[in-house]
Design a protein around this motif. Structure first.
Motif, PDB file in Angstrom:
ATOM      1  N   ASN A 284       0.864  -1.187   0.000  1.00  0.00           N
ATOM      2  CA  ASN A 284       0.000   0.000   0.000  1.00  0.00           C
ATOM      3  C   ASN A 284       0.900   1.237   0.000  1.00  0.00           C
ATOM      4  O   ASN A 284       1.078   1.911   1.019  1.00  0.00           O
ATOM      5  N   ARG A 285       1.497   1.508  -1.150  1.00  0.00           N
ATOM      6  CA  ARG A 285       2.539   2.536  -1.228  1.00  0.00           C
ATOM      7  C   ARG A 285       2.000   3.942  -0.958  1.00  0.00           C
ATOM      8  O   ARG A 285       2.744   4.831  -0.550  1.00  0.00           O
ATOM      9  N   GLN A 286       0.694   4.152  -1.183  1.00  0.00           N
ATOM     10  CA  GLN A 286       0.132   5.484  -0.970  1.00  0.00           C
ATOM     11  C   GLN A 286      -0.341   5.688   0.471  1.00  0.00           C
ATOM     12  O   GLN A 286      -0.787   6.782   0.828  1.00  0.00           O
ATOM     13  N   ALA A 287      -0.288   4.624   1.251  1.00  0.00           N
ATOM     14  CA  ALA A 287      -0.816   4.714   2.614  1.00  0.00           C
ATOM     15  C   ALA A 287       0.080   5.568   3.497  1.00  0.00           C
ATOM     16  O   ALA A 287       1.313   5.455   3.473  1.00  0.00           O
ATOM     17  N   LYS A 288      -0.556   6.406   4.310  1.00  0.00           N
ATOM     18  CA  LYS A 288       0.163   7.245   5.270  1.00  0.00           C
ATOM     19  C   LYS A 288      -0.319   6.884   6.673  1.00  0.00           C
ATOM     20  O   LYS A 288      -1.501   6.962   6.979  1.00  0.00           O
ATOM     21  N   ILE A 289       0.594   6.467   7.500  1.00  0.00           N
ATOM     22  CA  ILE A 289       0.251   6.040   8.865  1.00  0.00           C
ATOM     23  C   ILE A 289       0.362   7.237   9.794  1.00  0.00           C
ATOM     24  O   ILE A 289       1.405   7.906   9.859  1.00  0.00           O
ATOM     25  N   ALA A 290      -0.706   7.502  10.528  1.00  0.00           N
ATOM     26  CA  ALA A 290      -0.753   8.680  11.403  1.00  0.00           C
ATOM     27  C   ALA A 290      -0.243   8.372  12.802  1.00  0.00           C
ATOM     28  O   ALA A 290       0.521   9.156  13.383  1.00  0.00           O
ATOM     29  N   LYS A 291      -0.646   7.227  13.364  1.00  0.00           N
ATOM     30  CA  LYS A 291      -0.280   6.947  14.752  1.00  0.00           C
ATOM     31  C   LYS A 291      -0.490   5.478  15.069  1.00  0.00           C
ATOM     32  O   LYS A 291      -1.041   4.715  14.266  1.00  0.00           O
ATOM     33  N   TYR A 314       6.547   6.768  15.276  1.00  0.00           N
ATOM     34  CA  TYR A 314       5.149   7.178  15.199  1.00  0.00           C
ATOM     35  C   TYR A 314       4.689   7.542  16.607  1.00  0.00           C
ATOM     36  O   TYR A 314       5.234   7.054  17.607  1.00  0.00           O
ATOM     37  N   ASP A 315       3.662   8.400  16.650  1.00  0.00           N
ATOM     38  CA  ASP A 315       3.044   8.668  17.949  1.00  0.00           C
ATOM     39  C   ASP A 315       2.367   7.393  18.436  1.00  0.00           C
ATOM     40  O   ASP A 315       1.615   6.754  17.692  1.00  0.00           O
ATOM     41  N   VAL A 316       2.624   7.048  19.667  1.00  0.00           N
ATOM     42  CA  VAL A 316       2.013   5.854  20.263  1.00  0.00           C
ATOM     43  C   VAL A 316       1.101   6.307  21.384  1.00  0.00           C
ATOM     44  O   VAL A 316       1.561   6.907  22.370  1.00  0.00           O
ATOM     45  N   GLU A 317      -0.203   6.044  21.238  1.00  0.00           N
ATOM     46  CA  GLU A 317      -1.191   6.468  22.232  1.00  0.00           C
ATOM     47  C   GLU A 317      -1.678   5.262  23.028  1.00  0.00           C
ATOM     48  O   GLU A 317      -1.840   4.164  22.495  1.00  0.00           O
ATOM     49  N   ARG A 318      -1.929   5.509  24.288  1.00  0.00           N
ATOM     50  CA  ARG A 318      -2.534   4.497  25.165  1.00  0.00           C
ATOM     51  C   ARG A 318      -3.756   5.148  25.799  1.00  0.00           C
ATOM     52  O   ARG A 318      -3.645   5.860  26.789  1.00  0.00           O
ATOM     53  N   PRO A 319      -4.956   4.925  25.222  1.00  0.00           N
ATOM     54  CA  PRO A 319      -6.145   5.670  25.666  1.00  0.00           C
ATOM     55  C   PRO A 319      -6.514   5.371  27.112  1.00  0.00           C
ATOM     56  O   PRO A 319      -6.401   4.232  27.582  1.00  0.00           O
ATOM     57  N   ASP A 320      -6.961   6.430  27.805  1.00  0.00           N
ATOM     58  CA  ASP A 320      -7.467   6.279  29.170  1.00  0.00           C
ATOM     59  C   ASP A 320      -8.979   6.110  29.188  1.00  0.00           C
ATOM     60  O   ASP A 320      -9.532   5.563  30.152  1.00  0.00           O
ATOM     61  N   VAL A 321      -9.655   6.605  28.150  1.00  0.00           N
ATOM     62  CA  VAL A 321     -11.113   6.479  28.031  1.00  0.00           C
ATOM     63  C   VAL A 321     -11.434   6.255  26.566  1.00  0.00           C
ATOM     64  O   VAL A 321     -10.591   6.476  25.689  1.00  0.00           O
ATOM     65  N   TYR A 322     -12.668   5.818  26.315  1.00  0.00           N
ATOM     66  CA  TYR A 322     -13.159   5.720  24.942  1.00  0.00           C
ATOM     67  C   TYR A 322     -13.945   6.995  24.647  1.00  0.00           C
ATOM     68  O   TYR A 322     -14.912   7.322  25.342  1.00  0.00           O
ATOM     69  N   LYS A 323     -13.537   7.687  23.589  1.00  0.00           N
ATOM     70  CA  LYS A 323     -14.025   9.037  23.331  1.00  0.00           C
ATOM     71  C   LYS A 323     -15.533   9.087  23.103  1.00  0.00           C
ATOM     72  O   LYS A 323     -16.204  10.029  23.555  1.00  0.00           O
ATOM     73  N   ALA A 324     -16.105   8.120  22.385  1.00  0.00           N
ATOM     74  CA  ALA A 324     -17.505   8.187  21.989  1.00  0.00           C
ATOM     75  C   ALA A 324     -18.422   7.422  22.938  1.00  0.00           C
ATOM     76  O   ALA A 324     -19.610   7.276  22.658  1.00  0.00           O
ATOM     77  N   LEU A 325     -17.902   6.935  24.044  1.00  0.00           N
ATOM     78  CA  LEU A 325     -18.695   6.112  24.959  1.00  0.00           C
ATOM     79  C   LEU A 325     -19.173   6.949  26.134  1.00  0.00           C
ATOM     80  O   LEU A 325     -18.386   7.603  26.813  1.00  0.00           O
ATOM     81  N   ALA A 326     -20.496   6.937  26.367  1.00  0.00           N
ATOM     82  CA  ALA A 326     -21.093   7.624  27.514  1.00  0.00           C
ATOM     83  C   ALA A 326     -21.440   6.600  28.588  1.00  0.00           C
ATOM     84  O   ALA A 326     -21.307   5.397  28.393  1.00  0.00           O
ATOM     85  N   GLY A 327     -21.930   7.096  29.717  1.00  0.00           N
ATOM     86  CA  GLY A 327     -22.304   6.218  30.820  1.00  0.00           C
ATOM     87  C   GLY A 327     -21.353   6.370  31.979  1.00  0.00           C
ATOM     88  O   GLY A 327     -20.429   5.567  32.154  1.00  0.00           O
ATOM     89  N   ASP A 328     -21.570   7.397  32.789  1.00  0.00           N
ATOM     90  CA  ASP A 328     -20.632   7.724  33.857  1.00  0.00           C
ATOM     91  C   ASP A 328     -20.503   6.616  34.888  1.00  0.00           C
ATOM     92  O   ASP A 328     -19.426   6.421  35.466  1.00  0.00           O
TER      93      ASP A 328
END
Length: 728
Positions: A284-291, A314-328
């Motif tokens: 996939n020569r045109q592919a650009k990896i963001a993170k 590359y930036d390596v993220e380790r999420p603390d929460v799920y952005k689109a998930l509600a329910g406190d």
């Protein structure tokens, strides 16, 4: 209308993770309603772990905490146990995509399609022009049925109905599209750079690369346990202590030594990731990896995130929460927050069940899906059938009333004919029943006539007795052989008596001196239960002057009695007789009496080969030599004058039965024949127990001159017991 909700369950190597999502249509938002995290007492891959028991207990705990009745449930299967292929289709009509994919499935799946469960999904990209798809890509996903059944077993054991079975990489894809890229059903998808998702498990890491339209998946064979094993090896720790040290590396006494021990695994892990990214970039020569997004509790390893970021660039993220998930209530729970990285797969599963993903594939076996569709439609089918039945009944009754009045005359003759025919049938049935009764009576008479007849196995007993007798062989008998040197015996009588208890009725009454003749292996163990006692009354005149083993009862003991006590006996040219398998045991001498007789060597010449058995003959019967008289009516009954069954007095008859040239005692006394000799003779009785065949078939073998054997034909059928009548 209630908002749809669903459970996503991931049974991992170290814990069971589950989350329940509900889609609130009014707000267009997915809410976490409940969750559960059950840590196993041991990792499933530990040497002393029993995975089935651990998973069973975890599922039992989960169901005790959460009610799944009426809920939709999705489960995941590991990516390494499934097959994933992405196929670039040639230009094809949209309606023929399924046929093309089915053809490709036969080429791509290395198993028969009947042995796998498979599904496919058309991915984003490609255009449709004039009814043809151009540059279309299809994802093909499959799993062997036996591996799928193994994965479903914990759910089936607890009667949990599954609506969805999905491979873990596609669950991660669902999370990426919904949570990271913001894709929503029905909304146009915008272009995004590629994102790498790394889900580190205990033994493997799932690597998934996607931009929401294209997917690329690879399994990396390095997981959290590899770091634990490195500590076990380098620092000489047990697995449990090494696991604890890995989770608290920064708090250890010597963090530098810990990281030094882990460095080789860090390097191997980065090398595998770089190799995978390199291959993806080459196709996939045109592919650009963001993170890179790191998931799984293995990603909590101290220093891993920084190490990957430095080496992958590359930036390596380790999420603390799920952005689109509600329910406190769920999100703010300490247990959920501490293990948030491990809930990605169940989160993606539940998203698909509530209809918020583009992925629609499932590996749920189609037969289960069909059964549930039928079950859900069954109440409607029953209601429809009941409605039709009621309508038909009402219509029939409405037509019946007018026909009863208007058409009575027209059917009067037919009714009379029917009644007459019915009377004729009744009369014939009575005659038939009478004949049946007569037939049953005749059958009962015949049945009574043949009941309790002895079976064919008694002929086997007679043949076995005959084969145990000593014999000269098939060589021609000449007059020059001394009668006292011949290996012959004369059987006068064979009788049998049925016993309800062989020990009490027979064996226990045998005097001690006669029990010494019983084989050593059987002497101390009496026969028990129901059976027959066979008595063989015979005599012999074999006598060698200088050898006591060839005289009197010793000769009987070493020949006839010894043969009866063997496992098998074989006479050349005849079948092998399996004596023990036939049920013969505890053979012994119970009576013997020395006697004498007069023998004239100039008597009648014997036949070239004597019969194999000579039953005792009555001298007045006039039969040929060696042929016995028929057994009397008391065959099988004991003598009233004997304590043992089948025994009577050993009297001396008027001659030796069946012997050529043998004279009677009266004739000898008168001296009518000066050539006669006075020779010793022994009369004896041998008895043995018979309890029926040991096995269903007591087969025999026949041998040729060289000793080879062939199977003898067995009876077509044998009665189950000698004490039950043979089947009619």
């Amino acid at each position: 209308m209630a908002s749809p909700s669903a459970w996503g369950i991931d049974i991992g190597q170290s814990a069971l993770k589950a989350v329940k999502l509900q889609y609130v249509e009014s707000t267009g938002q997915v809410t976490a309603v409940a969750f559960d995290y059950i840590q196993y007492p041991k990792i499933l891959t530990q040497p002393d772990a029993v995975p089935d028991e651990i998973i069973h207990d975890a599922m039992k705990t989960f169901l005790s905490r959460n009610n799944l009745q009426g809920e939709q449930v999705a489960m995941s299967v590991p990516g390494q146990t499934s097959l994933t292929r992405f196929i670039q289709l040639p230009p094809v009509e949209a309606k023929k995509v399924h046929q093309i994919v089915q053809y490709e499935a036969r080429q791509q799946i290395p198993f028969a399609l009947e042995d796998v469960v498979w599904d496919y999904q058309r991915l984003g990209g490609g255009i449709e022009e004039g009814g043809f798809l151009l540059d279309a890509e299809v994802g093909l996903f499959a799993m062997k049925r036996d591996a799928l059944s193994q994965a479903m077993r914990p759910y089936m054991q607890h009667k949990v109905e599954l609506e969805l079975i999905q491979i873990a990489p596609l669950a991660l894809y669902n999370v990426l599209c919904y949570d990271e890229l913001g894709h929503r059903p029905g909304a146009p998808d915008s272009d995004h750079d590629f994102v790498i998702m790394l889900d580190m498990g205990c033994d493997n890491t799932t690597l998934m690369v996607s931009n929401g339209k294209k997917i690329w998946v690879r399994n990396v064979p390095i997981g959290g346990n590899h770091f634990t094993r490195a500590l076990t090896k380098e620092m000489k720790l047990s697995f449990a202590k090494a696991e604890l040290l890995k989770c608290n590396a920064t708090k250890s006494e010597d963090p530098r030594a810990v990281f030094q021990a882990l460095r080789p695994v860090f390097n191997d892990f980065v090398s595998e990731i770089q190799r995978s990214i390199g291959f993806f970039s080459s196709v996939n020569r045109q592919a650009k990896i963001a993170k890179v997004v790191g998931l799984g509790n293995g990603f909590k390893l101290a220093g891993l995130q920084k190490f990957l970021q430095q080496n992958l660039q590359y930036d390596v993220e380790r999420p603390d929460v799920y952005k689109a998930l509600a329910g406190d209530a769920v999100i703010n729970s300490p247990m959920f927050a501490d293990n948030v990285l491990s809930f990605a797969v169940p989160y993606g599963l539940a998203l698909q069940l509530v209809g918020q993903t583009a992925i629609k594939t499932t590996l749920l076996p189609p037969e289960i899906t069909r059964e549930r569709v039928i079950r859900r439609k069954k109440p409607w089918a029953v209601a429809t059938a009941a409605t039709l039945l009621i309508g038909t009944a009402v219509a029939t009754m409405g037509n019946a009333f007018p026909y009863m009045k208007v058409h009575t005359e027209a059917f009067k003759k037919a009714e009379a004919d029917a009644q007459a025919f019915g009377g004729e049938v009744t009369a014939l049935k009575g005659s038939y029943d009478a004949e049946v009764a007569r037939n049953n009576e005749q059958y009962k008479r015949l049945d009574d006539a043949v009941k309790n007849r002895r079976g064919a196995q008694w002929l086997e007993i007679y043949s076995a007795i005959n084969d145990c007798l000593p014999r000269e062989g098939e060589a021609e008998v000449t007059e020059s052989v001394d009668i006292q040197l011949k290996n012959q015996m004369c059987v006068e009588e064979i009788s049998a008596e049925k016993m309800s208890d062989l020990d009490a009725g027979w064996y226990g009454k045998i005097p001690k001196e006669f029990k010494e003749y019983v084989a050593d292996a059987e002497r101390e163990t009496a026969p028990t239960g129901e059976g027959y006692v066979f008595s063989v009354r015979a005599l012999h005149w074999h006598y060698k002057e200088d050898n006591t083993d060839e005289q009197s009862i010793s000769y009987v003991e070493k020949t006839f009695l010894k043969n009866l006590q063997q496992e098998t006996v074989h006479v050349e040219g005849y079948p092998v007789r399996p004596l023990k398998a036939l049920g013969i045991s505890h053979a012994t001498v119970v009576e013997f009496k020395p006697d004498w007789f007069l023998y004239n060597p100039n008597g009648s010449k014997p036949e070239a080969y004597a019969p194999r058995m000579a039953l005792g003959m009555n001298p007045t019967a006039g039969g040929p030599p060696g042929v016995g008289a028929p057994l009397g009516p008391n065959f099988g009954e004991s003598s009233e004058n004997s304590a043992l069954p089948g025994l009577g007095a050993l009297g001396l008859p008027n001659g030796a039965p069946g012997l050529p040239g043998v004279g009677s005692g009266a004739a000898a006394a008168s001296g009518s024949n000066p050539d006669s000799k006075r020779l010793p003779m022994l009369r004896f009785v041998i008895q043995f127990a018979y309890r029926g065949p040991v096995t269903a078939e007591a087969g025999a073998t026949t041998g040729d001159a060289e000793g080879s054997t062939d199977s003898a034909p067995a009876p077509k059928s044998a009665p189950a017991s000698i004490f039950t009548p043979a089947a009619d």
